[in-house]
Design an enzyme around this catalytic site. Sequence first.
Site, PDB file in Angstrom:
ATOM      1  N   ASP A  45      80.271  83.303  29.579  1.00  0.00           N
ATOM      2  CA  ASP A  45      81.635  83.031  30.170  1.00  0.00           C
ATOM      3  C   ASP A  45      81.672  83.697  31.524  1.00  0.00           C
ATOM      4  O   ASP A  45      82.812  83.710  32.233  1.00  0.00           O
ATOM      5  CB  ASP A  45      82.602  83.773  29.115  1.00  0.00           C
ATOM      6  CG  ASP A  45      82.307  85.386  28.945  1.00  0.00           C
ATOM      7  OD1 ASP A  45      81.259  86.166  29.691  1.00  0.00           O
ATOM      8  OD2 ASP A  45      82.802  86.248  28.133  1.00  0.00           O
ATOM      9  N   LYS A 114      76.977  83.991  21.182  1.00  0.00           N
ATOM     10  CA  LYS A 114      76.858  85.361  21.593  1.00  0.00           C
ATOM     11  C   LYS A 114      78.318  85.866  21.365  1.00  0.00           C
ATOM     12  O   LYS A 114      79.219  85.150  21.800  1.00  0.00           O
ATOM     13  CB  LYS A 114      76.489  85.531  23.117  1.00  0.00           C
ATOM     14  CG  LYS A 114      76.408  87.130  23.229  1.00  0.00           C
ATOM     15  CD  LYS A 114      75.593  87.408  24.786  1.00  0.00           C
ATOM     16  CE  LYS A 114      76.389  86.799  26.098  1.00  0.00           C
ATOM     17  NZ  LYS A 114      77.838  87.666  26.310  1.00  0.00           N
ATOM     18  N   GLU A 116      80.712  89.402  21.872  1.00  0.00           N
ATOM     19  CA  GLU A 116      80.830  90.902  22.443  1.00  0.00           C
ATOM     20  C   GLU A 116      81.223  91.721  21.359  1.00  0.00           C
ATOM     21  O   GLU A 116      82.213  91.430  20.755  1.00  0.00           O
ATOM     22  CB  GLU A 116      81.641  90.829  23.690  1.00  0.00           C
ATOM     23  CG  GLU A 116      81.143  90.118  24.892  1.00  0.00           C
ATOM     24  CD  GLU A 116      81.910  90.396  26.064  1.00  0.00           C
ATOM     25  OE1 GLU A 116      82.726  90.916  26.161  1.00  0.00           O
ATOM     26  OE2 GLU A 116      81.467  89.623  27.229  1.00  0.00           O
ATOM     27  N   GLU A 183      74.465  95.608  28.128  1.00  0.00           N
ATOM     28  CA  GLU A 183      74.908  95.529  29.850  1.00  0.00           C
ATOM     29  C   GLU A 183      75.344  97.204  30.024  1.00  0.00           C
ATOM     30  O   GLU A 183      76.313  97.759  29.545  1.00  0.00           O
ATOM     31  CB  GLU A 183      76.087  94.641  29.635  1.00  0.00           C
ATOM     32  CG  GLU A 183      76.635  94.490  30.964  1.00  0.00           C
ATOM     33  CD  GLU A 183      77.433  93.037  31.361  1.00  0.00           C
ATOM     34  OE1 GLU A 183      77.516  92.334  30.268  1.00  0.00           O
ATOM     35  OE2 GLU A 183      78.025  92.965  32.486  1.00  0.00           O
TER      36      GLU A 183
HETATM   37  O1  KIV Z   1      78.635  85.676  30.643  1.00  0.00           O
HETATM   38  C1  KIV Z   1      77.361  86.034  30.801  1.00  0.00           C
HETATM   39  O2  KIV Z   1      76.697  85.510  31.761  1.00  0.00           O
HETATM   40  C2  KIV Z   1      76.944  87.206  30.308  1.00  0.00           C
HETATM   41  C3  KIV Z   1      75.607  87.926  30.663  1.00  0.00           C
HETATM   42  C4  KIV Z   1      76.125  88.744  31.700  1.00  0.00           C
HETATM   43  C5  KIV Z   1      74.964  88.684  29.479  1.00  0.00           C
HETATM   44  O3  KIV Z   1      77.412  87.561  29.353  1.00  0.00           O
END
Ligand code: KIV
Length: 283
Positions: A45, A114, A116, A183
């Site tokens: 994102d 993914k 969060e 992160e």
């Molecule tokens: O959106 C993204 O690029 C990420 C990375 C920074 C891990 O979540």
Amino acid sequence: MARKTTYRIRQMKKKGRKIVMLTAYDAPTARILSECGVDIILVGDSVGNSLLGYESTVPVKLSDIVHHCAAVARARPDSLIVGDMPFMSYKVSVEQALENCGRMLQEGGAEAVKLEGAGRVVETVRAVVDVGIPVMGHIGLTPQSIYAFGGYRVQGRTHDAAAALVEQALALQDAGVFSIVIELVPAETARMITEAVDVPTIGIGAGPYCDGQVLVLWDMLGLFEDFNPKFLKKYANVGAIIRQAVSEYAREVREGAFPTEEHSFEMADSESGRLYGRTAGDN
Ligand code: KIV
């Protein structure tokens, strides 16, 4: 080269091989990353900040990521494609998460998603994994919660905060994630997490002890001269290359030096007349 799978990514930790992950949002870039042997392409994102001109990832919509993910998938990279579930696309209810994660695979061509966070997200992760969708976790500084964090601050700086992150990682592992992004935490915190879990950890701003590393492609290519966080290494200065190329093009167009015969077509059926050898200002 053999296609990367979540199974192979997990095996890499067992074999002590570092995992290379980068973001991509389009087909040509995905092709290059695959050719370079990148293990995981994240359709992040971060497309919001990198391509779409937003100041954070919060405004990014599911349809944005699905659109960019499908472009990456059309490049048919050997890298594993992970689609990043954007803000509020998986937090309303488990049903909403299942539907939207399914869309990321069906319409976006992602092979994993993914998500969060931990806490209440853990049960959502478990449900998504249960229906056969591989999930990558993401802890530490989770940019979708930037307003709750009050800015892009390093997380896990005290022993208690580091221990809490270890607990989050263990809970996500128990829920079935195949890997975890960490992160913006101190290197020692990332080491504690990496040693505590069996699944690979992939760090960004988390020091050298993670099982792999990820950077946002446009950042490491130096497209944004003003973005210089401590953790970022710029491997190129693409911003300067683009500026130089565009200035040269503009100058040549204005001077009539481009296009030349080399870049022009001839008529098929006649002597085409005095097309070449003109100077700017001729008519
Ligand atoms: O959106 C993204 O690029 C990420 C990375 C920074 C891990 O979540």
